[in-house]
Design a protein around this motif. Structure first.
Motif, PDB file in Angstrom:
ATOM      1  N   ASP A  45       0.877  -1.306  -0.113  1.00 14.27           N
ATOM      2  CA  ASP A  45       0.056   0.173  -0.061  1.00 14.27           C
ATOM      3  C   ASP A  45       0.732   1.251  -0.113  1.00 14.27           C
ATOM      4  OD1 ASP A  45      -2.235  -1.717  -0.053  1.00 14.27           O
ATOM      5  OD2 ASP A  45      -2.588  -1.229   2.194  1.00 14.27           O
ATOM      6  N   ALA A  46       2.024   1.237   0.058  1.00 13.82           N
ATOM      7  CA  ALA A  46       3.039   2.440   0.036  1.00 13.82           C
ATOM      8  C   ALA A  46       2.732   3.284  -1.014  1.00 13.82           C
ATOM      9  CB  ALA A  46       4.555   1.770  -0.210  1.00 13.82           C
ATOM     10  N   ARG A  47       2.441   4.601  -0.598  1.00 18.35           N
ATOM     11  CA  ARG A  47       1.982   5.753  -1.450  1.00 18.35           C
ATOM     12  C   ARG A  47       1.015   5.313  -2.554  1.00 18.35           C
ATOM     13  NH1 ARG A  47       7.150   5.192  -0.909  1.00 18.35           N
ATOM     14  NH2 ARG A  47       7.725   4.348  -2.813  1.00 18.35           N
ATOM     15  N   ARG A  48       0.028   4.317  -2.088  1.00 19.63           N
ATOM     16  CA  ARG A  48      -1.027   4.084  -2.846  1.00 19.63           C
ATOM     17  C   ARG A  48      -2.289   3.940  -2.258  1.00 19.63           C
ATOM     18  NH1 ARG A  48       2.838  -0.035  -4.011  1.00 19.63           N
ATOM     19  NH2 ARG A  48       3.806   0.141  -6.239  1.00 19.63           N
ATOM     20  N   GLN A  49      -3.366   3.892  -2.836  1.00 21.78           N
ATOM     21  CA  GLN A  49      -4.799   3.537  -2.209  1.00 21.78           C
ATOM     22  C   GLN A  49      -4.585   2.277  -1.557  1.00 21.78           C
ATOM     23  OE1 GLN A  49      -6.969   6.004  -1.698  1.00 21.78           O
ATOM     24  NE2 GLN A  49      -8.548   5.624  -3.247  1.00 21.78           N
ATOM     25  N   PRO A  50      -5.033   2.266  -0.128  1.00 18.46           N
ATOM     26  CA  PRO A  50      -4.911   0.979   0.388  1.00 18.46           C
ATOM     27  C   PRO A  50      -6.061  -0.069  -0.053  1.00 18.46           C
ATOM     28  CG  PRO A  50      -5.997   2.649   1.956  1.00 18.46           C
ATOM     29  CD  PRO A  50      -5.677   3.482   0.553  1.00 18.46           C
ATOM     30  N   MET A  51      -5.058  -1.250  -0.053  1.00 19.65           N
ATOM     31  CA  MET A  51      -6.117  -2.536  -0.277  1.00 19.65           C
ATOM     32  C   MET A  51      -6.033  -3.540   0.787  1.00 19.65           C
ATOM     33  SD  MET A  51      -4.365  -3.666  -4.021  1.00 19.65           S
ATOM     34  CE  MET A  51      -5.310  -4.847  -4.535  1.00 19.65           C
ATOM     35  N   ILE A  52      -5.269  -3.275   1.778  1.00 17.07           N
ATOM     36  CA  ILE A  52      -5.414  -4.251   2.874  1.00 17.07           C
ATOM     37  C   ILE A  52      -5.879  -3.662   4.190  1.00 17.07           C
ATOM     38  CG2 ILE A  52      -3.854  -5.483   4.427  1.00 17.07           C
ATOM     39  CD1 ILE A  52      -1.708  -5.722   2.492  1.00 17.07           C
ATOM     40  N   HIS A  53      -7.096  -4.377   4.834  1.00 17.80           N
ATOM     41  CA  HIS A  53      -7.962  -3.405   5.628  1.00 17.80           C
ATOM     42  C   HIS A  53      -8.165  -4.247   6.889  1.00 17.80           C
ATOM     43  CE1 HIS A  53      -9.030  -0.678   2.399  1.00 17.80           C
ATOM     44  NE2 HIS A  53      -9.129  -1.694   1.774  1.00 17.80           N
ATOM     45  N   THR A  54      -8.262  -3.602   8.000  1.00 13.13           N
ATOM     46  CA  THR A  54      -8.697  -4.219   9.186  1.00 13.13           C
ATOM     47  C   THR A  54      -9.993  -4.096   9.603  1.00 13.13           C
ATOM     48  OG1 THR A  54      -6.222  -3.451  10.122  1.00 13.13           O
ATOM     49  CG2 THR A  54      -8.163  -4.301  11.712  1.00 13.13           C
ATOM     50  N   VAL A  55     -10.667  -5.183  10.008  1.00  8.56           N
ATOM     51  CA  VAL A  55     -11.956  -5.108  10.478  1.00  8.56           C
ATOM     52  C   VAL A  55     -11.798  -5.359  11.856  1.00  8.56           C
ATOM     53  CG1 VAL A  55     -14.306  -6.253  10.168  1.00  8.56           C
ATOM     54  CG2 VAL A  55     -12.869  -6.114   8.069  1.00  8.56           C
ATOM     55  N   ARG A  56     -12.063  -4.374  12.458  1.00  9.29           N
ATOM     56  CA  ARG A  56     -11.685  -4.286  13.832  1.00  9.29           C
ATOM     57  C   ARG A  56     -12.520  -5.235  14.773  1.00  9.29           C
ATOM     58  NH1 ARG A  56      -9.901   0.386  17.168  1.00  9.29           N
ATOM     59  NH2 ARG A  56     -10.213  -0.168  19.523  1.00  9.29           N
ATOM     60  N   GLY A  57     -11.802  -6.217  15.486  1.00  9.39           N
ATOM     61  CA  GLY A  57     -12.424  -7.272  16.208  1.00  9.39           C
ATOM     62  C   GLY A  57     -12.780  -8.438  15.477  1.00  9.39           C
ATOM     63  N   VAL A  58     -12.424  -8.322  14.190  1.00  8.77           N
ATOM     64  CA  VAL A  58     -12.788  -9.565  13.157  1.00  8.77           C
ATOM     65  C   VAL A  58     -11.616 -10.203  12.900  1.00  8.77           C
ATOM     66  CG1 VAL A  58     -14.172 -10.540  11.491  1.00  8.77           C
ATOM     67  CG2 VAL A  58     -14.913  -8.608  12.868  1.00  8.77           C
ATOM     68  N   GLY A  59     -10.775  -9.328  11.872  1.00  5.35           N
ATOM     69  CA  GLY A  59      -9.652  -9.816  11.135  1.00  5.35           C
ATOM     70  C   GLY A  59      -9.340  -9.010  10.208  1.00  5.35           C
ATOM     71  N   TYR A  60      -8.723  -9.398   8.925  1.00  6.18           N
ATOM     72  CA  TYR A  60      -8.318  -8.690   8.049  1.00  6.18           C
ATOM     73  C   TYR A  60      -8.875  -9.182   6.331  1.00  6.18           C
ATOM     74  CZ  TYR A  60      -4.942  -7.422  11.576  1.00  6.18           C
ATOM     75  OH  TYR A  60      -4.247  -7.049  12.641  1.00  6.18           O
ATOM     76  N   THR A  61      -8.690  -8.096   5.580  1.00  4.26           N
ATOM     77  CA  THR A  61      -9.317  -8.569   4.226  1.00  4.26           C
ATOM     78  C   THR A  61      -8.461  -7.668   3.314  1.00  4.26           C
ATOM     79  OG1 THR A  61     -11.178  -8.641   2.845  1.00  4.26           O
ATOM     80  CG2 THR A  61     -11.026  -6.523   4.245  1.00  4.26           C
ATOM     81  N   ILE A  62      -8.382  -8.124   2.082  1.00  2.00           N
ATOM     82  CA  ILE A  62      -8.000  -7.511   0.785  1.00  2.00           C
ATOM     83  C   ILE A  62      -9.016  -7.061  -0.037  1.00  2.00           C
ATOM     84  CG2 ILE A  62      -6.963  -9.515  -0.224  1.00  2.00           C
ATOM     85  CD1 ILE A  62      -4.389  -7.787  -1.126  1.00  2.00           C
ATOM     86  N   ARG A  63      -8.944  -5.939  -0.680  1.00  6.49           N
ATOM     87  CA  ARG A  63      -9.845  -5.768  -1.820  1.00  6.49           C
ATOM     88  C   ARG A  63      -9.449  -4.677  -2.613  1.00  6.49           C
ATOM     89  NH1 ARG A  63     -12.642  -3.987   2.898  1.00  6.49           N
ATOM     90  NH2 ARG A  63     -12.671  -1.605   2.967  1.00  6.49           N
TER      91      ARG A  63
END
Length: 109
Positions: free
Chosen positions: A88-106
């Motif tokens: 995600d460096a200097r780009r729109q983020p793809m890796i996201h945290t879903v608080r209390g649940v886990g992680y996703t990529i989109r």
């Protein structure tokens, strides 16, 4: 690391402008190569096998590190932060945290 057997069925994984070649172990975002450690690669591969789906820390630990969740979630957070710095460096983020649940990529945007 258990995810490797899936490489045979789909050699390339694509999410948005991110491509992961399971045979050559090359990762590119918008055509620019991203160098990953073996563990970072396995974590990204797992996320990219399930785009848009939230994966729990326990599942990530089991699949990438092959051990049961026992308070070691901080290693997942650490490697997610490594991936974010590279993917995600200097780009729109793809890796996201879903608080209390886990992680996703989109796809970004």
């Amino acid at each position: 690391m258990h995810v490797q057997s899936e490489a045979v069925s789909r050699p390339a994984l694509v999410v948005g402008d991110l491509t992961l070649d399971q045979r050559t172990r090359e990762v590119r975002r918008a055509g620019v190569e991203i160098k990953l450690s073996p563990t970072e690669f396995e974590l990204l591969r797992l996320l990219m096998h399930h785009p848009g789906r939230v994966l729990s820390k326990a599942r990530i630990l089991n699949r990438v590190w092959a051990y049961d969740f026992g308070g070691q979630g901080n290693v997942v957070e650490l490697y997610i932060s490594y991936l974010r710095r590279k993917v995600d460096a200097r780009r729109q983020p793809m890796i996201h945290t879903v608080r209390g649940v886990g992680y996703t990529i989109r796809p970004a945007g």
